[in-house]
Each structure stands twice: as C-alpha cells, then as structure tokens.
Design a protein around this motif. Structure first.
Motif, PDB file in Angstrom:
ATOM      1  N   ARG A 260     -21.519  60.725  17.702  1.00  0.00           N
ATOM      2  CA  ARG A 260     -21.667  60.213  19.062  1.00  0.00           C
ATOM      3  C   ARG A 260     -20.316  59.907  19.665  1.00  0.00           C
ATOM      4  O   ARG A 260     -20.031  60.237  20.812  1.00  0.00           O
ATOM      5  CB  ARG A 260     -22.541  58.947  19.011  1.00  0.00           C
ATOM      6  N   LYS A 261     -19.455  59.333  18.857  1.00  0.00           N
ATOM      7  CA  LYS A 261     -18.120  58.976  19.364  1.00  0.00           C
ATOM      8  C   LYS A 261     -17.352  60.223  19.732  1.00  0.00           C
ATOM      9  O   LYS A 261     -16.659  60.283  20.740  1.00  0.00           O
ATOM     10  CB  LYS A 261     -17.347  58.201  18.286  1.00  0.00           C
ATOM     11  N   GLU A 262     -17.484  61.245  18.891  1.00  0.00           N
ATOM     12  CA  GLU A 262     -16.818  62.522  19.154  1.00  0.00           C
ATOM     13  C   GLU A 262     -17.245  63.085  20.494  1.00  0.00           C
ATOM     14  O   GLU A 262     -16.426  63.471  21.325  1.00  0.00           O
ATOM     15  CB  GLU A 262     -17.202  63.535  18.066  1.00  0.00           C
ATOM     16  N   THR A 263     -18.569  63.126  20.666  1.00  0.00           N
ATOM     17  CA  THR A 263     -19.125  63.687  21.900  1.00  0.00           C
ATOM     18  C   THR A 263     -18.623  62.910  23.108  1.00  0.00           C
ATOM     19  O   THR A 263     -18.200  63.482  24.102  1.00  0.00           O
ATOM     20  CB  THR A 263     -20.663  63.629  21.868  1.00  0.00           C
ATOM     21  N   ASP A 264     -18.685  61.611  22.976  1.00  0.00           N
ATOM     22  CA  ASP A 264     -18.220  60.737  24.048  1.00  0.00           C
ATOM     23  C   ASP A 264     -16.782  61.048  24.430  1.00  0.00           C
ATOM     24  O   ASP A 264     -16.433  61.204  25.603  1.00  0.00           O
ATOM     25  CB  ASP A 264     -18.308  59.290  23.552  1.00  0.00           C
ATOM     26  N   LYS A 265     -15.972  61.155  23.411  1.00  0.00           N
ATOM     27  CA  LYS A 265     -14.544  61.415  23.628  1.00  0.00           C
ATOM     28  C   LYS A 265     -14.366  62.746  24.320  1.00  0.00           C
ATOM     29  O   LYS A 265     -13.620  62.866  25.284  1.00  0.00           O
ATOM     30  CB  LYS A 265     -13.828  61.416  22.275  1.00  0.00           C
ATOM     31  N   ASN A 266     -15.094  63.743  23.865  1.00  0.00           N
ATOM     32  CA  ASN A 266     -14.968  65.066  24.455  1.00  0.00           C
ATOM     33  C   ASN A 266     -15.349  65.059  25.923  1.00  0.00           C
ATOM     34  O   ASN A 266     -14.661  65.622  26.756  1.00  0.00           O
ATOM     35  CB  ASN A 266     -15.862  66.068  23.711  1.00  0.00           C
ATOM     36  N   ILE A 267     -16.450  64.387  26.199  1.00  0.00           N
ATOM     37  CA  ILE A 267     -16.932  64.364  27.589  1.00  0.00           C
ATOM     38  C   ILE A 267     -15.931  63.664  28.487  1.00  0.00           C
ATOM     39  O   ILE A 267     -15.590  64.152  29.561  1.00  0.00           O
ATOM     40  CB  ILE A 267     -18.315  63.676  27.674  1.00  0.00           C
ATOM     41  N   SER A 268     -15.467  62.506  28.027  1.00  0.00           N
ATOM     42  CA  SER A 268     -14.527  61.767  28.888  1.00  0.00           C
ATOM     43  C   SER A 268     -13.240  62.553  29.075  1.00  0.00           C
ATOM     44  O   SER A 268     -12.650  62.548  30.151  1.00  0.00           O
ATOM     45  CB  SER A 268     -14.253  60.378  28.338  1.00  0.00           C
ATOM     46  N   GLU A 269     -12.837  63.271  28.061  1.00  0.00           N
ATOM     47  CA  GLU A 269     -11.629  64.096  28.206  1.00  0.00           C
ATOM     48  C   GLU A 269     -11.859  65.185  29.242  1.00  0.00           C
ATOM     49  O   GLU A 269     -11.023  65.445  30.094  1.00  0.00           O
ATOM     50  CB  GLU A 269     -11.290  64.744  26.864  1.00  0.00           C
ATOM     51  N   ALA A 270     -13.036  65.785  29.163  1.00  0.00           N
ATOM     52  CA  ALA A 270     -13.342  66.858  30.102  1.00  0.00           C
ATOM     53  C   ALA A 270     -13.343  66.346  31.534  1.00  0.00           C
ATOM     54  O   ALA A 270     -12.779  66.958  32.428  1.00  0.00           O
ATOM     55  CB  ALA A 270     -14.696  67.473  29.754  1.00  0.00           C
ATOM     56  N   PHE A 271     -13.976  65.191  31.745  1.00  0.00           N
ATOM     57  CA  PHE A 271     -14.054  64.658  33.097  1.00  0.00           C
ATOM     58  C   PHE A 271     -12.721  64.157  33.609  1.00  0.00           C
ATOM     59  O   PHE A 271     -12.489  64.099  34.808  1.00  0.00           O
ATOM     60  CB  PHE A 271     -15.125  63.565  33.186  1.00  0.00           C
ATOM     61  N   GLU A 272     -11.888  63.783  32.675  1.00  0.00           N
ATOM     62  CA  GLU A 272     -10.550  63.341  33.074  1.00  0.00           C
ATOM     63  C   GLU A 272      -9.852  64.456  33.817  1.00  0.00           C
ATOM     64  O   GLU A 272      -9.284  64.244  34.888  1.00  0.00           O
ATOM     65  CB  GLU A 272      -9.772  62.988  31.810  1.00  0.00           C
ATOM     66  N   ASP A 273      -9.968  65.642  33.254  1.00  0.00           N
ATOM     67  CA  ASP A 273      -9.334  66.788  33.906  1.00  0.00           C
ATOM     68  C   ASP A 273      -9.931  67.010  35.286  1.00  0.00           C
ATOM     69  O   ASP A 273      -9.227  67.268  36.251  1.00  0.00           O
ATOM     70  CB  ASP A 273      -9.545  68.049  33.063  1.00  0.00           C
TER      71      ASP A 273
END
Lengths: 453, 219
Positions: A260-273
C-alpha cells in the motif's frame, strides 16, 4: 532418549511451550521427523525419539536440554572447548538487547510499566533479576530496580511473536518473546551472543495480563513504523529491508502495508509531475479561468476560520456580480451554491462555508449582501437592489390581473417561484396585498380592506 | 300596580305557555306573517344587502397582517349584526352559524373556517354584542344593539311618555300597542332582560315578578 529413564525436567518444560511450526524452515528434517505438539497440546503426547528438539533458529539440531549446569550424565557431551566455540557461534537472543539510558525519545510514548520482572534468556536465568519493565511505542526497556544505571532495551521491531505462559506452583506468569536474529550493526548490548532466539519475562509481582495485552496491541499497531524516533532506531527498524520474514498473519499484514505504501508513493510521485506541469503551462491556466475560477480559495491556501471566510467572501463578490445583474439583482442561496461550485470545479465549497462567507459580505462592504426573509429563505442581492421598490411594481402587476398566485406571478415577471413568493409575502407584510387561502391554493389580491372603506 | 288594559284579541291569555323559539308573526314584517321558518333567511336572503367584502374572496381567509385583520374583523362584526338584525335572529348555535349563508358564500365557493368564526364571535363578545348562553360555547345570544343602548332607548320612551314610577310587564314593553312605533318593539325577551338589567345597574329600573311573568318598575 538414550540411557536412563530419568525424565528430563527441561524436556517436559519444552513440550509445554507451544511452538508455531512456521518458525522452522519448511524442509527441516526436524519438522518432518517430529512435529511439535499443537499449541496447548496434550502433555501426554510422546516426544520424538531421542528427545531431540530443534532450536528456534531452525539451523541445526541443538540440544536445548543443555542449559548451563544441566548435563545429561549419560551422554558424552562435547568438551569444554567445543562448547565454548559453539556458544560463541550460535546466535542467541540476549545479544539483541542494547544498553540504553532508559529515556524515551521525542516521538516515543510510554504505554505501560511493570515492576518485579525478571528476564530469562531462553530457559536460563540471567543476571537481570529484578527490574522494572517499560513498554513504549518503540521499545521494550528493562531497568534494574537496584541499580538504575543498568538499563537495557530491545526495539519492538525485533519481536517476531509473543505468547503467554500461565503461572504454576512456585512459578510466576511469564511472557515469551520470540525475536529476530540480531543485526551486525547494532549498538553494544549486555551480551555478545545469546543461546536461544526467545526470551522470557517473568512477572514476579504480577501484571502480566495487562502487559501482554498492551504489548500485543503495540505489535498490532506498529506505531514505531509511523513515528521514526532517531536514526538509531530507524536503522534498526530498517535493517534487512529485503528480509521481511513472512511469519503468519503478522507477515501478511506487513506485506500488504508495504504494498500500500508503495502504491501511495507511486501515485503521489505521478501527480507531483502533473501538478508541476499544470502550474507551468499557461494554456491550462487560461482554460481554468474560462471555466470559472483559476485559484480557488481553499483551506490549503488560506487555512480555515474567519480569514478563510473573508477571502472567500471577496472571491464570491467577484464571481457573482455578473450573474446577479442578469437575474435582476437577486438570487437565492441555493442558486449561488450551484453556480459557485460549478465554477470552482475541483475544490468544492461546503454549504456551511458558503453561508459563513455570505454573512461577512455586508461587513466587508462588498457590493453584495445576504438577506434572510421571515420564512427563512436566504438570498444574495446587490446592494443597489431595493426590494421595497419592487413591491410597487408587484402591486401593479397584481392589480392588473385582479389576483395572482406566486407561480403566475413568477411566470409574468420572469423570476424563480421561490423569490416571487417571497416578494408577494413581503408585499402582504407591508399591507399592499391580502391573501386568499382556499383549497384552490394561495392567491394574492390587492388589499381592498385598506383602500376601500 | 298594573294599569287597566283594554282587552285585545291578540293579547295572549295569561297562563298560556310562551310560544316556541319560532319567531312570532310580526306586524312589521308582513311578508313573513304567514310563514314560520326555523331559518327565515331562506326567503329573506335576497332582500339582504350583502356588503362588498362578502364578494371579496380574501374576506374568508383570516389575514396575517395585523392592520388588515383589524379591518377584516370589523367588517365581519358589522355583517353578522346586520344579518341577525334583519333576520330577527336573537340567538343561534355555532353549528347553525357555520351552515348559514352568513359564513358561507356558495357563489364564491368560499367559507369562513371554524377557527375564524370563533375569532369573529369572540370579537363580538368583547364588543358587548354577543353573549354565550352555555359553558361549551355552542350557542349564543346576539344583540345587534348592546343591552345598554336598548336600556337607554326604553328609559327614554318611559320618561318621554311620563310613565315613570309605573310598572310594566315584559310583554307590554315589547308587544304592547304603545310601543308599536318604538325600535324596541318586538325585541326578544332575553335581550330585553339584559337591557333592563343594565338599567337596574344604573338604578333606573327594577325587575320584579308579577303574576303572569316578569315586570319592571321604572323610577
């Protein structure tokens, strides 16, 4: 069991401890040869032939029966040299402990403490006799009652499994804590090596039930993961990142959490861009402007409270100017709510916030104001709009037609039924109109009671 | 002492019971001389002049605006009194009133609701034109002139004709030949009683009991 019939005390003791089979590697011969009894299993179950019991490490069979001072007199054991070497080689549990000053770190909170606790290394009694055991969100700390400087701790992340051992005759209740093997980079502790991979805490002055409950709670919540205390602790908890041992349900839960943490991190990274892109592109910004509001006042930008409402009121005054003029200077609050939220797009406004912001319109001397009618209907009107002036024209309209209902009036004038009704009611309040309430509905007539004698 | 009266055919024989509440044959209203209806307005409705409010639908809805309501209630009171005066209705039950064309305009399809009728009657009572005849407020006495006003008129006539210090029966006052031209001729007994009671309070008269009913002595 070779030799004599003398029952081994320690052997019996072993079989009382329920050991989960998951502690052993799947293909250990010990497991296949002699499955340990089920938890809480029968005392009457026969032991394995030879009395061999695999150690918790599961590496190779170790005669756990051999405590210091307990010797099988029948068996020719290894010599002292070998024993010493073996002892050093084997990873034991007491080496997980580190010396500590006993003070809690900043994010660490004390959960429970208990006096009169003794630590056993495996089955052995060690020099940590009577002490105070403290459970914090991150560690298990033991401090000697007589010598307060002697304080050792073990991080909770090292704990694999805990179980209770009920009190018996002459024995106090115990908690058995199974631990991970110690890492190489940990701080110095009381023992360099330890014999077994579990410790026992003996509660001489009781308190074991509550302590066990709290400890299992802490193990479930795993608060030390959310609140990194110091680099020290982080290092300890972050050790062996690849080696998360899947140990039963705890392991599964941990894996899920990781995922879950991984997914969260990935999503937030994506939206950051994406957000960076949005901010930089002018085209996007102008598109937003044409839709409605480019930079909505949100709780992120302006916090919450009066300041937020004030800023919101100012923004509302800007947005609503044109729509109000189109609608004859007056709009009901529900219409305003719909309009504003449509314009804001993503950052929607709650009805509460809208009302609070509108209440400030007059105070901030903005060109709009909030008006609440007797019936409770709330409207936003332009400061320049005068409802009383409208009444004269309303009276004229009604007189022309003889009598009107609010729907007919709304249709004639071209305003919403709600506002039309409010206007007619206001005219009645002023004495220009009178009402006729019957099964046919509510109609308004010019007030002939006053005008005609 | 009773004055000697000429014998007239239409005077009732003393001792006979008083007639029923059906209104009596009146000389003043020749068209109903032969008809005795319980609800005389059935024939008289057309001759009664309804006020403009009666044809105004909001008249039948109690107005929330205070000033408007005052005007409305005043109009209702005067309508009720004039209606009862013309139809010689001195007493009525509330149920009757509800059904009568007074509170029901069939042409307009409007009727005054019960609560509003109660309010109108209460207003009349406050003015002194109405008196409840029972505790349940189901029937009432309606006096288009207040008892004090009637008393004043009667006393005026008594003084004018110089008959002070004389005694009259109730019947004499209302149905006697001497009072034929007076307004209070044909007045119902209940109203007369109250009028004389009002005079009694002013010490201008005293109600006494005579052989065939009640009488009054004027001072």
């Amino acid at each position: 069991m070779q030799g004599g019939e003398r029952p081994r005390v320690s052997e019996q003791r072993i079989w009382k401890d329920p050991l989960p089979p998951s502690l052993f590697p799947p293909h250990s011969p010990q497991l296949q040869a002699a499955a340990p009894p089920p938890p809480g299993g029968s005392r009457g179950a026969a032991g394995p032939p030879g009395g061999a019991t695999p150690s918790q490490c599961g590496r190779r069979p170790v005669w756990r029966l051999r405590g210091r001072g307990e010797r099988d007199w029948a068996e020719p054991g290894p010599g002292p040299e070998l024993r010493r070497r073996r002892r050093r080689r084997r990873r034991r549990v007491m080496d997980r402990f580190v010396w500590t000053n006993g003070l809690l770190e900043i994010n660490e909170t004390l959960v429970i403490q208990q006096r009169g606790v003794r630590i056993y290394d495996g089955e052995e009694k060690i020099k940590f006799d009577a002490g105070v055991l403290l459970l914090s969100t991150h560690r298990l700390i033991w401090r000697d009652q007589k010598n307060h400087d002697c304080c050792i701790a073990i991080p909770l992340s090292q704990i694999v499994f805990i179980e209770e051992q009920a009190a018996g005759i002459g024995k106090s209740a115990k908690i058995v804590i199974h631990l991970h093997p110690a890492s190489s980079n940990k701080d110095p502790g009381p023992f360099q090596s330890s014999k077994s991979s579990y410790i026992k805490l003996s509660f001489k002055e009781h308190g074991q039930i509550e302590f066990y409950r709290r400890l299992s709670e802490e193990m479930t919540h795993r608060r030390w993961e959310n609140m990194p205390v110091s680099q020290l602790m982080q290092r300890k908890s972050g050790q062996e990142p690849g080696r998360i041992r899947a140990v039963g349900i705890v392991g599964i839960e941990r894996k899920l959490e990781e995922k879950r943490k991984e997914t969260d991190k990935n999503i937030s990274e994506a939206f950051e861009d994406l957000s960076k892109l949005m901010v930089k592109t002018i085209r996007f910004k102008s598109y937003l402007l044409s839709m409605g509001i480019a930079n909505p006042v949100t709780r992120e930008t302006h916090g919450s409270g009066t300041h937020y409402h004030m800023q919101l009121a100012k923004q509302l005054a800007g947005i609503l100017q044109v729509p109000l003029e189109e609608r004859g200077g007056i709009m009901s609050l529900t219409e305003v709510y719909c309009l504003v939220n449509r314009a804001r797009g993503m950052e929607l406004l709650s009805p509460e916030d809208l009302v609070n912001a509108c209440k400030m319109l007059e105070a901030l001397k903005l060109p709009l104001r909030l008006r609440i009618f007797d019936s409770g209907v709330m409207v936003i009107e332009l400061q320049s709009h005068n409802e009383e002036e409208m009444l004269a024209s309303a009276l004229e309209t009604v007189s022309e037609k003889g009598s009107l209902t609010s729907e007919e009036f709304a249709k004639l004038v071209g305003m919403s039924v709600l506002l039309a009704k409010e206007r007619l009611l206001l005219a009645e309040k002023m004495g220009h109109l009178c009402r006729d309430d019957s099964v046919e509905g509510l109609r308004f007539y010019p007030n002939l009671f006053m005008t005609q004698s | 002492m009773l004055r000697p009266r000429p014998a007239r055919g239409f005077l009732p024989v003393p001792g006979t019971p008083r007639p029923s509440p059906v209104p009596e044959v009146l000389r003043r209203a020749p068209e109903v001389r032969s008809k005795r209806f319980r609800f005389p307005w059935v024939t008289m409705a057309t001759s009664f002049e309804w006020p403009w409010q009666y044809r105004f639908p909001p008249f039948f809805t109690l107005q929330p605006n205070v000033d408007t309501r005052q005007k409305q209630l005043a109009a209702w009171c005067s309508l009720v009194l004039s209606f009862c005066r013309l139809h010689r209705q001195s007493s009525m039950t509330v149920m009757e009133a509800q059904e009568s064309p007074l509170f029901n305009n069939n042409k307009l399809q409007r009727k005054l609701p019960m609560e509003s009728i109660q309010i109108v009657l209460e207003e009349l009572r406050k003015k002194g034109n109405l008196e409840w005849l029972d505790k349940n407020k189901s029937s009432f006495l309606i006096m288009w002139r207040r008892p004090e006003e009637w008393g004043k008129l009667i006393y005026q006539w008594v003084s004018k004709s110089g008959q002070n210090n004389s005694v009259f029966t109730f019947y004499e006052l209302t149905n006697g030949d001497d009072t034929e031209d007076e307004e209070f001729h044909g007045l119902d007994e209940a109203t007369l009683l109250r009028a004389l009671q009002a005079l009694q309070l002013e010490h201008k008269a005293e109600i006494i009991t005579v052989s065939d009913g009640r009488g009054v002595k004027f001072f």
